[in-house]
Design a protein around this motif. Structure first.
Motif, PDB file in Angstrom:
ATOM      1  N   ASN A  36      13.742 -82.969  48.595  1.00  0.00           N
ATOM      2  CA  ASN A  36      13.380 -84.328  49.314  1.00  0.00           C
ATOM      3  C   ASN A  36      13.282 -85.539  48.279  1.00  0.00           C
ATOM      4  OD1 ASN A  36      15.187 -84.092  51.896  1.00  0.00           O
ATOM      5  ND2 ASN A  36      13.543 -82.836  52.379  1.00  0.00           N
ATOM      6  N   ASN A  39      12.401 -83.299  43.833  1.00  0.00           N
ATOM      7  CA  ASN A  39      13.628 -83.099  43.165  1.00  0.00           C
ATOM      8  C   ASN A  39      14.817 -83.394  42.951  1.00  0.00           C
ATOM      9  OD1 ASN A  39      13.343 -80.136  42.907  1.00  0.00           O
ATOM     10  ND2 ASN A  39      14.354 -79.295  44.278  1.00  0.00           N
ATOM     11  N   GLN A  40      15.581 -83.670  41.448  1.00  0.00           N
ATOM     12  CA  GLN A  40      16.538 -85.217  41.082  1.00  0.00           C
ATOM     13  C   GLN A  40      17.451 -84.512  41.410  1.00  0.00           C
ATOM     14  OE1 GLN A  40      15.618 -88.268  41.876  1.00  0.00           O
ATOM     15  NE2 GLN A  40      13.341 -86.826  42.721  1.00  0.00           N
ATOM     16  N   ASP A  41      17.963 -82.982  41.373  1.00  0.00           N
ATOM     17  CA  ASP A  41      19.251 -82.925  40.610  1.00  0.00           C
ATOM     18  C   ASP A  41      19.942 -83.113  41.639  1.00  0.00           C
ATOM     19  OD1 ASP A  41      18.353 -81.255  43.173  1.00  0.00           O
ATOM     20  OD2 ASP A  41      17.589 -79.094  41.837  1.00  0.00           O
ATOM     21  N   GLY A  42      20.216 -83.700  42.432  1.00  0.00           N
ATOM     22  CA  GLY A  42      21.317 -84.008  43.420  1.00  0.00           C
ATOM     23  C   GLY A  42      21.882 -83.182  44.296  1.00  0.00           C
ATOM     24  N   GLN A  43      21.115 -81.849  44.395  1.00  0.00           N
ATOM     25  CA  GLN A  43      21.876 -80.887  45.160  1.00  0.00           C
ATOM     26  C   GLN A  43      21.320 -81.011  46.395  1.00  0.00           C
ATOM     27  OE1 GLN A  43      20.432 -77.213  43.611  1.00  0.00           O
ATOM     28  NE2 GLN A  43      21.626 -76.883  42.162  1.00  0.00           N
ATOM     29  N   ALA A  44      22.053 -80.381  47.913  1.00  0.00           N
ATOM     30  CA  ALA A  44      21.993 -81.074  49.079  1.00  0.00           C
ATOM     31  C   ALA A  44      20.612 -80.403  49.712  1.00  0.00           C
ATOM     32  CB  ALA A  44      23.255 -80.866  50.122  1.00  0.00           C
TER      33      ALA A  44
END
Length: 93
Positions: A36, A39-44
């Motif tokens: 949350n 990770n800044q990868d945009g994955q859910a």
């Protein structure tokens, strides 16, 4: 009795279970935070990843740590600075 005292009492009574549950908690919270906020990868958010990591903490990390540190303490008893430094060195390699 405070929460820390209760934790230590449970640790004395059921050391393997408490260490496994502590590891499960740490791995689970750590993964939730990582997914949350780190990770800044945009994955859910992936709940199965959290379940896998929590399970690893409970089944592997907490239990093997219990036996490893028990073995280490049996071979290097005490809390002198040199003994503690040796234990840390062994643990980190």
């Amino acid at each position: 009795m405070g929460i820390w005292s209760r934790y230590n009492a449970l640790l004395e009574a059921q050391p393997l279970l408490v260490k496994a549950m502590t590891s499960l908690t740490g791995f689970t919270i750590g993964d939730i935070l990582a997914q949350n906020f780190v990770n800044q990868d945009g994955q859910a958010y992936d709940p199965m990843r959290t379940i896998r990591l929590g399970s690893f903490g409970f089944l592997v990390h907490g239990t093997t740590g219990h036996y490893f540190y028990g073995f280490l303490d049996s071979k290097l008893p005490g809390t002198k600075p040199q003994t503690v430094a040796t234990k840390v060195l062994i643990d980190q390699t």
